[in-house]
Every structure is written in structure tokens, then in C-alpha cells.
Design a protein around this motif. Sequence first.
Motif, PDB file in Angstrom:
ATOM      1  N   LYS A 157     -27.012 -50.170  22.525  1.00 36.97           N
ATOM      2  CA  LYS A 157     -26.918 -48.887  22.073  1.00 36.97           C
ATOM      3  C   LYS A 157     -28.140 -48.224  22.770  1.00 36.97           C
ATOM      4  CE  LYS A 157     -24.228 -49.470  17.464  1.00 36.97           C
ATOM      5  NZ  LYS A 157     -24.727 -51.277  17.458  1.00 36.97           N
ATOM      6  N   GLN A 158     -27.692 -46.614  22.534  1.00 38.23           N
ATOM      7  CA  GLN A 158     -29.093 -46.496  22.631  1.00 38.23           C
ATOM      8  C   GLN A 158     -29.062 -45.236  22.368  1.00 38.23           C
ATOM      9  OE1 GLN A 158     -29.590 -45.383  27.442  1.00 38.23           O
ATOM     10  NE2 GLN A 158     -27.217 -46.184  26.863  1.00 38.23           N
ATOM     11  N   LEU A 159     -30.316 -44.461  21.630  1.00 37.91           N
ATOM     12  CA  LEU A 159     -31.074 -43.767  20.456  1.00 37.91           C
ATOM     13  C   LEU A 159     -31.569 -42.700  20.856  1.00 37.91           C
ATOM     14  CD1 LEU A 159     -29.344 -43.175  17.288  1.00 37.91           C
ATOM     15  CD2 LEU A 159     -31.992 -43.727  17.248  1.00 37.91           C
ATOM     16  N   TYR A 160     -30.672 -40.981  21.044  1.00 38.15           N
ATOM     17  CA  TYR A 160     -31.734 -40.101  21.646  1.00 38.15           C
ATOM     18  C   TYR A 160     -31.739 -38.904  20.399  1.00 38.15           C
ATOM     19  CZ  TYR A 160     -31.477 -42.082  25.847  1.00 38.15           C
ATOM     20  OH  TYR A 160     -31.330 -43.375  26.398  1.00 38.15           O
ATOM     21  N   LEU A 161     -33.338 -38.320  19.416  1.00 39.95           N
ATOM     22  CA  LEU A 161     -33.492 -37.553  18.658  1.00 39.95           C
ATOM     23  C   LEU A 161     -33.316 -35.763  19.254  1.00 39.95           C
ATOM     24  CD1 LEU A 161     -32.639 -36.735  15.986  1.00 39.95           C
ATOM     25  CD2 LEU A 161     -35.315 -36.604  15.597  1.00 39.95           C
ATOM     26  N   LEU A 162     -33.449 -34.658  19.382  1.00 36.96           N
ATOM     27  CA  LEU A 162     -33.781 -33.526  19.674  1.00 36.96           C
ATOM     28  C   LEU A 162     -33.552 -32.331  18.595  1.00 36.96           C
ATOM     29  CD1 LEU A 162     -34.914 -31.718  22.253  1.00 36.96           C
ATOM     30  CD2 LEU A 162     -32.716 -31.399  23.041  1.00 36.96           C
ATOM     31  N   ARG A 163     -35.018 -31.389  18.500  1.00 36.67           N
ATOM     32  CA  ARG A 163     -35.038 -31.427  17.129  1.00 36.67           C
ATOM     33  C   ARG A 163     -34.350 -29.320  18.318  1.00 36.67           C
ATOM     34  NH1 ARG A 163     -39.964 -27.048  14.900  1.00 36.67           N
ATOM     35  NH2 ARG A 163     -39.071 -26.478  13.310  1.00 36.67           N
ATOM     36  N   ASN A 164     -33.416 -28.780  17.334  1.00 41.41           N
ATOM     37  CA  ASN A 164     -32.491 -27.892  17.508  1.00 41.41           C
ATOM     38  C   ASN A 164     -33.394 -26.587  17.352  1.00 41.41           C
ATOM     39  OD1 ASN A 164     -30.373 -27.041  19.571  1.00 41.41           O
ATOM     40  ND2 ASN A 164     -29.744 -26.198  16.781  1.00 41.41           N
ATOM     41  N   LEU A 165     -34.381 -25.556  18.439  1.00 44.54           N
ATOM     42  CA  LEU A 165     -34.925 -24.234  17.707  1.00 44.54           C
ATOM     43  C   LEU A 165     -33.315 -23.553  17.308  1.00 44.54           C
ATOM     44  CD1 LEU A 165     -36.846 -23.927  20.899  1.00 44.54           C
ATOM     45  CD2 LEU A 165     -37.538 -24.851  18.238  1.00 44.54           C
ATOM     46  N   SER A 166     -33.536 -22.868  16.413  1.00 39.61           N
ATOM     47  CA  SER A 166     -32.449 -21.531  15.828  1.00 39.61           C
ATOM     48  C   SER A 166     -32.834 -20.195  16.361  1.00 39.61           C
ATOM     49  CB  SER A 166     -33.796 -21.518  14.060  1.00 39.61           C
ATOM     50  OG  SER A 166     -32.992 -20.102  13.838  1.00 39.61           O
ATOM     51  N   ARG A 167     -31.020 -20.208  16.556  1.00 35.41           N
ATOM     52  CA  ARG A 167     -31.086 -18.891  17.524  1.00 35.41           C
ATOM     53  C   ARG A 167     -31.067 -19.148  19.106  1.00 35.41           C
ATOM     54  NH1 ARG A 167     -30.318 -15.021  14.582  1.00 35.41           N
ATOM     55  NH2 ARG A 167     -31.271 -14.942  12.176  1.00 35.41           N
ATOM     56  N   GLY A 191     -31.603 -22.890  20.064  1.00 31.62           N
ATOM     57  CA  GLY A 191     -30.819 -23.760  19.995  1.00 31.62           C
ATOM     58  C   GLY A 191     -28.860 -23.959  20.370  1.00 31.62           C
ATOM     59  N   ILE A 192     -29.048 -24.919  20.207  1.00 34.80           N
ATOM     60  CA  ILE A 192     -27.214 -24.801  19.961  1.00 34.80           C
ATOM     61  C   ILE A 192     -26.546 -24.285  18.098  1.00 34.80           C
ATOM     62  CG2 ILE A 192     -24.530 -25.937  19.913  1.00 34.80           C
ATOM     63  CD1 ILE A 192     -25.983 -28.231  22.082  1.00 34.80           C
ATOM     64  N   GLY A 193     -25.568 -23.171  18.156  1.00 33.07           N
ATOM     65  CA  GLY A 193     -25.483 -22.941  17.086  1.00 33.07           C
ATOM     66  C   GLY A 193     -23.326 -23.269  16.647  1.00 33.07           C
ATOM     67  N   PHE A 194     -23.307 -23.022  15.492  1.00 32.60           N
ATOM     68  CA  PHE A 194     -21.718 -22.398  15.306  1.00 32.60           C
ATOM     69  C   PHE A 194     -21.412 -21.734  14.716  1.00 32.60           C
ATOM     70  CE2 PHE A 194     -23.376 -27.297  15.478  1.00 32.60           C
ATOM     71  CZ  PHE A 194     -22.552 -27.710  16.507  1.00 32.60           C
ATOM     72  N   ASN A 229     -24.135 -17.589  11.797  1.00 37.32           N
ATOM     73  CA  ASN A 229     -24.238 -18.782  12.623  1.00 37.32           C
ATOM     74  C   ASN A 229     -25.377 -19.588  12.031  1.00 37.32           C
ATOM     75  OD1 ASN A 229     -22.858 -17.095  14.657  1.00 37.32           O
ATOM     76  ND2 ASN A 229     -24.370 -16.413  15.789  1.00 37.32           N
ATOM     77  N   PHE A 230     -24.567 -20.794  12.465  1.00 42.04           N
ATOM     78  CA  PHE A 230     -25.593 -22.704  11.578  1.00 42.04           C
ATOM     79  C   PHE A 230     -26.085 -23.288  12.989  1.00 42.04           C
ATOM     80  CE2 PHE A 230     -24.844 -25.809   9.649  1.00 42.04           C
ATOM     81  CZ  PHE A 230     -26.203 -26.671   9.445  1.00 42.04           C
ATOM     82  N   TYR A 231     -27.486 -23.316  12.503  1.00 45.09           N
ATOM     83  CA  TYR A 231     -28.339 -23.634  14.520  1.00 45.09           C
ATOM     84  C   TYR A 231     -28.634 -25.137  13.140  1.00 45.09           C
ATOM     85  CZ  TYR A 231     -28.292 -19.362  17.326  1.00 45.09           C
ATOM     86  OH  TYR A 231     -27.641 -18.615  17.833  1.00 45.09           O
ATOM     87  N   PRO A 232     -28.045 -26.619  13.120  1.00 50.10           N
ATOM     88  CA  PRO A 232     -28.410 -27.287  12.682  1.00 50.10           C
ATOM     89  C   PRO A 232     -29.948 -27.522  13.503  1.00 50.10           C
ATOM     90  CG  PRO A 232     -25.950 -27.433  12.813  1.00 50.10           C
ATOM     91  CD  PRO A 232     -27.062 -26.399  13.986  1.00 50.10           C
ATOM     92  N   ASP A 233     -31.162 -28.351  12.428  1.00 51.13           N
ATOM     93  CA  ASP A 233     -31.994 -28.650  13.174  1.00 51.13           C
ATOM     94  C   ASP A 233     -32.714 -29.790  13.770  1.00 51.13           C
ATOM     95  OD1 ASP A 233     -33.998 -26.782  11.666  1.00 51.13           O
ATOM     96  OD2 ASP A 233     -32.917 -28.465   9.799  1.00 51.13           O
ATOM     97  N   PHE A 234     -30.850 -30.606  13.587  1.00 51.29           N
ATOM     98  CA  PHE A 234     -31.542 -31.753  15.358  1.00 51.29           C
ATOM     99  C   PHE A 234     -30.260 -32.210  15.510  1.00 51.29           C
ATOM    100  CE2 PHE A 234     -35.104 -32.328  11.432  1.00 51.29           C
ATOM    101  CZ  PHE A 234     -35.966 -32.974  12.592  1.00 51.29           C
ATOM    102  N   ILE A 235     -30.186 -32.777  16.616  1.00 49.14           N
ATOM    103  CA  ILE A 235     -29.739 -33.371  17.777  1.00 49.14           C
ATOM    104  C   ILE A 235     -29.219 -34.310  17.906  1.00 49.14           C
ATOM    105  CG2 ILE A 235     -27.304 -33.419  19.191  1.00 49.14           C
ATOM    106  CD1 ILE A 235     -28.742 -30.288  19.869  1.00 49.14           C
ATOM    107  N   LEU A 236     -28.701 -35.517  17.490  1.00 51.54           N
ATOM    108  CA  LEU A 236     -29.134 -37.071  17.289  1.00 51.54           C
ATOM    109  C   LEU A 236     -27.674 -37.303  18.522  1.00 51.54           C
ATOM    110  CD1 LEU A 236     -30.503 -39.196  16.632  1.00 51.54           C
ATOM    111  CD2 LEU A 236     -28.446 -40.050  14.630  1.00 51.54           C
ATOM    112  N   TRP A 237     -28.297 -38.396  19.507  1.00 44.10           N
ATOM    113  CA  TRP A 237     -27.182 -39.347  20.073  1.00 44.10           C
ATOM    114  C   TRP A 237     -27.342 -40.440  20.066  1.00 44.10           C
ATOM    115  CZ3 TRP A 237     -29.370 -34.763  21.738  1.00 44.10           C
ATOM    116  CH2 TRP A 237     -28.962 -33.798  22.385  1.00 44.10           C
ATOM    117  N   LEU A 238     -25.716 -41.655  19.905  1.00 45.63           N
ATOM    118  CA  LEU A 238     -26.348 -42.747  19.247  1.00 45.63           C
ATOM    119  C   LEU A 238     -25.127 -42.507  20.217  1.00 45.63           C
ATOM    120  CD1 LEU A 238     -26.409 -45.187  18.171  1.00 45.63           C
ATOM    121  CD2 LEU A 238     -24.766 -45.058  16.807  1.00 45.63           C
TER     122      LEU A 238
END
Length: 299
Positions: A169-179, A181-184, A190-199
Motif C-alpha cells: 500500500k502507499q500512503l500520502y497526506l496533504l494539508r488542505n488549505l481553507s478557502r 483547498g478542496i471544499g464541500f 462551506n467546509f474545508y477539511p484540514d487534511f486529505i489522506l490517500w491510501l
Amino acid sequence: MKDIMQNHNWYTLYIPSDELIPNDYNKIKLWQELSITLLKSFVDKLYNYEKSDFYKDKLETMILDSSHPSFINEYNFQVKKDEERIIEKLKGLREKVRTKDFTENFEINRNFEALYSAIHLYQPLIYIEGNQYKEVVKVHPVALNKGERDFVEDLKMYFDETPDFFEGKQLYLLRNLSRKGIGFFEANGNFYPDFILWLVIDEKQYISFIDPKGLRQIQGFEDPKIQLHKTIKTTIQAGVGDPDIELNSFIISNTSYYELTYWKGQESISDFNSNHVLFQKEQKNDYISVLMRKSINEF
């Protein structure tokens, strides 16, 4: 507007009941301010709902590369001139990063450090505890808070201590910037979670949006930031249309479970976990494991 205000199903007003008794003309100003604030919140919720509905069948996948705003090329520090030790430490950190000698956490001052994480997509992450340096240092982008810092450190430890789980498996983390980054749009304002994690397992990407936060301002499981773990499946992932991408959302609570006495009912930690809310304190030794296994549907 009158109909909206008379419908009490969409808000809870926390105010002494005698403040709502019409026995003093001076209270009108307070009622007006409350009404305007609530109506603004209603418009914001309605706009985000309609925006989400508009985009749900227009989603597409794209490569997230270093041109994305969440990839930080530099930090900007403003430090009081008489803080010579901090200034010298920051110069030392700059040199370590420049010469690629930055391979472990670097203490700048007490509760002020640069975090190294091999799984994070850029280095370093800056942490400053609370308002301890508010009058001394300003940093842009904003530094991690304690809950965010603890999540990064707990994830690093789990990655280092469980090599068997990450085999193949590969694991990657990225801090998601408010406003930026990627929001919902589903969540309030609007909600910008602090981190994005890829497994990543073979060709399959399990992408989790993770937000370490306190729960004191959240009143129950129906809050949109918690419900995102459901809407991300039913609305967003369905619109992506790629079987090799699976989305998840998690809240990492730095509020102790035992402080949530105001929540309705007697929800257990297991109930919270079922709603993708994990506790940094009570579940210190296993919440990362729970997050990983839930993200790949192991339980």
C-alpha cells in the motif's frame, strides 16, 4: 421572512428566556440582530444546498499536482525584532530545508516547531500552540493547531509501527488549505477539511477528508460536517463515476468524549465511530487504525 423565522425546525436559539419576553422596548434591537443573523445563516444554508445540487452531476476527476494552492512553496514569518533566538532558529530551519537536510522535527521554541512527515507531500508543517506567540510571530499560511499536530504525529507513529498493514500500500497526506483547498458545499458556510489522506492499493485510491476539531460547537450527528461521511458517498462519489476512487470523511475530535454531556441521548464511543467521529484522547492508541480500516471497509 416571517414564515422562515416562525419555523423553529432549522435552528436552536440559546438565550435566556426572559430576553424574549416583550416587556421592554429596548429589547427590539437585540431581536432584530438575532433575526438578521439567523436569516443570513438560512440564506447561506440554502445557497450551499442549491450549489451542491447544481454541481452533483457535473463532477469530474483530475490530477492533484504541485500547482494546486494546497501545495505550499514557502512560509512567510513576521517576527518581533527583539526575538533573536526565534529568528536564528527560523534561519536554521530555512537552511535545512534548502539543503534537503530537514529529516526530523525541528524545535523553534517551546510549543513552536516544524514537523517532518515522510508521508506528507511537502515539508515542513509548522505548528504553534494556541495564542502563545500571538504578539510575537505571524505566519502565513496559518500554523497547525494542537489537534492537527497530534493527528500528524499519531499518523506518523502508526505508519512506522505497523509496516505489515502498509505492505503493498502507499500512503500520502496533504494539508488542505481553507478557502483555497478542496471544499464541500453541503456543510454550513462551506467546509474545508484540514487534511486529505490517500491510501493507494494497486489501482484503487481510498481518499479520506479528515478534520481534527473540537465538538463543543456541534450539537449532534445531524451536523453537516459529520453527515458528510454519508453525503460524500451518496452524492459526491456517485457523481465521480470512477470505481477506482472511494471517498470517505472523518472528524477527529480533540474534545474528550466525557465533555460531551450536552449531546442528546447517551451515545457511546462506538456510536460516534459509526458516524466517522473518532476521539484523539480516549482512542489514542487505536483511532488511526480504526480510520484506516473504515476507509477500506474492513469494518
